[in-house]
Design an enzyme around this catalytic site. Structure first.
Site, PDB file in Angstrom:
ATOM      1  N   ASN A  11       0.877  -1.174   0.000  1.00  0.00           N
ATOM      2  CA  ASN A  11       0.000   0.000   0.000  1.00  0.00           C
ATOM      3  C   ASN A  11       0.916   1.225   0.000  1.00  0.00           C
ATOM      4  O   ASN A  11       1.482   1.579   1.032  1.00  0.00           O
ATOM      5  CB  ASN A  11      -0.907  -0.005   1.242  1.00  0.00           C
ATOM      6  CG  ASN A  11      -1.804   1.222   1.289  1.00  0.00           C
ATOM      7  OD1 ASN A  11      -1.819   2.012   0.344  1.00  0.00           O
ATOM      8  ND2 ASN A  11      -2.540   1.380   2.372  1.00  0.00           N
ATOM      9  N   LYS A  13       0.139   4.263  -0.368  1.00  0.00           N
ATOM     10  CA  LYS A  13      -0.492   5.482   0.173  1.00  0.00           C
ATOM     11  C   LYS A  13      -0.141   6.670  -0.735  1.00  0.00           C
ATOM     12  O   LYS A  13      -0.079   6.486  -1.951  1.00  0.00           O
ATOM     13  CB  LYS A  13      -0.058   5.692   1.625  1.00  0.00           C
ATOM     14  CG  LYS A  13      -0.333   4.444   2.488  1.00  0.00           C
ATOM     15  CD  LYS A  13      -0.121   4.624   3.945  1.00  0.00           C
ATOM     16  CE  LYS A  13      -0.419   3.316   4.665  1.00  0.00           C
ATOM     17  NZ  LYS A  13      -0.295   3.405   6.118  1.00  0.00           N
ATOM     18  N   HIS A 101      -9.810   1.623   4.526  1.00  0.00           N
ATOM     19  CA  HIS A 101      -8.559   1.852   5.274  1.00  0.00           C
ATOM     20  C   HIS A 101      -8.811   2.843   6.410  1.00  0.00           C
ATOM     21  O   HIS A 101      -9.550   3.814   6.244  1.00  0.00           O
ATOM     22  CB  HIS A 101      -7.465   2.379   4.336  1.00  0.00           C
ATOM     23  CG  HIS A 101      -6.108   2.258   4.951  1.00  0.00           C
ATOM     24  ND1 HIS A 101      -5.664   3.133   5.915  1.00  0.00           N
ATOM     25  CD2 HIS A 101      -5.113   1.352   4.769  1.00  0.00           C
ATOM     26  CE1 HIS A 101      -4.442   2.761   6.303  1.00  0.00           C
ATOM     27  NE2 HIS A 101      -4.091   1.678   5.613  1.00  0.00           N
ATOM     28  N   GLU A 168      -5.981  -4.735  10.253  1.00  0.00           N
ATOM     29  CA  GLU A 168      -4.939  -3.741  10.530  1.00  0.00           C
ATOM     30  C   GLU A 168      -5.296  -2.977  11.803  1.00  0.00           C
ATOM     31  O   GLU A 168      -6.089  -2.020  11.752  1.00  0.00           O
ATOM     32  CB  GLU A 168      -4.862  -2.708   9.404  1.00  0.00           C
ATOM     33  CG  GLU A 168      -4.383  -3.216   8.089  1.00  0.00           C
ATOM     34  CD  GLU A 168      -3.751  -2.099   7.256  1.00  0.00           C
ATOM     35  OE1 GLU A 168      -2.618  -2.268   6.827  1.00  0.00           O
ATOM     36  OE2 GLU A 168      -4.391  -1.051   7.046  1.00  0.00           O
ATOM     37  N   GLY A 174       2.190   2.157  11.190  1.00  0.00           N
ATOM     38  CA  GLY A 174       3.244   3.175  11.210  1.00  0.00           C
ATOM     39  C   GLY A 174       3.894   3.408  12.567  1.00  0.00           C
ATOM     40  O   GLY A 174       4.624   4.377  12.751  1.00  0.00           O
ATOM     41  N   SER A 210       2.854  -2.134  10.438  1.00  0.00           N
ATOM     42  CA  SER A 210       4.283  -2.207  10.780  1.00  0.00           C
ATOM     43  C   SER A 210       4.947  -3.521  10.382  1.00  0.00           C
ATOM     44  O   SER A 210       5.887  -3.967  11.031  1.00  0.00           O
ATOM     45  CB  SER A 210       4.492  -1.960  12.279  1.00  0.00           C
ATOM     46  OG  SER A 210       4.149  -0.631  12.604  1.00  0.00           O
TER      47      SER A 210
HETATM   48  P1  13P Z   1       2.719   0.443   7.769  1.00  0.00           P
HETATM   49  O1  13P Z   1       3.211  -0.869   7.229  1.00  0.00           O
HETATM   50  O2  13P Z   1       3.543   1.612   7.335  1.00  0.00           O
HETATM   51  O3  13P Z   1       2.522   0.364   9.261  1.00  0.00           O
HETATM   52  O4  13P Z   1       1.285   0.710   7.131  1.00  0.00           O
HETATM   53  C1  13P Z   1       0.330  -0.283   7.193  1.00  0.00           C
HETATM   54  C2  13P Z   1      -0.827   0.089   6.387  1.00  0.00           C
HETATM   55  O5  13P Z   1      -1.566   1.001   6.701  1.00  0.00           O
HETATM   56  C3  13P Z   1      -1.050  -0.661   5.149  1.00  0.00           C
HETATM   57  O6  13P Z   1      -2.334  -0.422   4.661  1.00  0.00           O
END
Ligand code: 13P
Length: 249
Positions: A11, A13, A101, A168, A174, A210
């Site tokens: 992802n 983002k 999300h 998640e 993060g 993470s």
């Molecule tokens: P991280 O792997 O940066 O924690 O993000 C996870 C996420 O939101 C994937 O959709």
């Protein structure tokens, strides 16, 4: 080495640029060279802007492209400034779409809108990656299961068939923190049983939050886990491919 069919979903983002085509070429070469990873499903969910460019790079590869959101109106085309429909994504070569999300829920996305997006996307033959997961306070007060159950109400007997659930926990995204193995097993078991009971099918469930090349050794032990939704660690060649390699070690 297990050759289980495992999803590694990136992802991106709000990251990437035209120069990211170098990264995509390297990931494609990695995937093509590693026949033993042939059973892995690598999916890159990228900003709309780069879909056409990357589609061209990935044409001789098993890597699929995904998007990160879609309009919730039922029409394929229309006067909806700034919107993109599932049909447009499908035509552009998108196979998967991340919906629900937590970063969008935080900005006002609700179950009603997510349900519409799922229905419209399934009509256009897209596969859904539905994100669910609780906040830290919900986790701390042991209300996670009840909360996740409320998020699963966007699914129907029809749409679950095209859906991969991504668990998640918001407090893990993060932050570098991941839940305990015991907690994850319990949550994955709940999700599995819920779908078996309600829809008579065994769902595909990913873990996200993470995920990195170090903790993948722990995360790969989650029972009933079909793969991972990866944010930060998917943005660099080494961290993304080491994570995949370490899964198979
Ligand atoms: P991280 O792997 O940066 O924690 O993000 C996870 C996420 O939101 C994937 O959709």
């Amino acid at each position: 080495m297990s050759l289980k069919n495992i999803y590694f979903v990136a992802n991106w983002k709000m990251h990437g640029s035209i120069n990211s085509s170098h990264l995509v070429k390297k990931i494609r070469n990695f995937s093509n060279k590693n026949a033993k990873l042939g059973k892995s499903k690598i999916i890159l969910c990228v900003p709309y802007l780069f879909i056409s460019l990357f589609k061209n790079i990935l044409k001789n590869s098993s890597i699929k492209l995904g998007a990160q959101n879609v309009s919730n109106v039922p029409e394929d085309y229309g006067a909806y400034t700034g919107s993109i429909s599932p049909r447009m994504l499908k035509d552009a070569g998108i196979k998967y779409i991340i919906l629900g999300h937590s970063e969008l829920r935080e900005k006002g996305e609700n179950n009603n809108s997510i349900k519409k997006k799922i229905g419209n996307s399934v009509k256009s033959n897209l596969n859904i990656i539905l994100c669910v997961g609780e906040s830290y306070s919900t986790y701390k007060t042991k209300k996670s299961i009840k909360f996740i159950k409320s998020q699963l109400q966007v699914l129907t007997k029809k749409t679950i068939k095209n859906t991969i659930i991504a668990y998640e926990p918001i407090w893990s995204i993060g932050t570098g923190k991941i839940p305990s193995e015991q907690y994850l097993n319990k949550t994955f078991d709940y999700l599995t049983q819920y779908c078996k009971k309600k829809y008579s099918l065994k769902p595909k469930i990913l873990y996200g939050g993470s995920v990195n090349e170090n903790n993948i050794n722990v995360l790969k032990n989650i029972y009933n886990c079909s793969g991972f939704l990866i944010g930060g660690a998917s943005l660099k060649y080494k961290s993304f491919t080491n994570l995949i390699k370490n899964y198979y070690k």
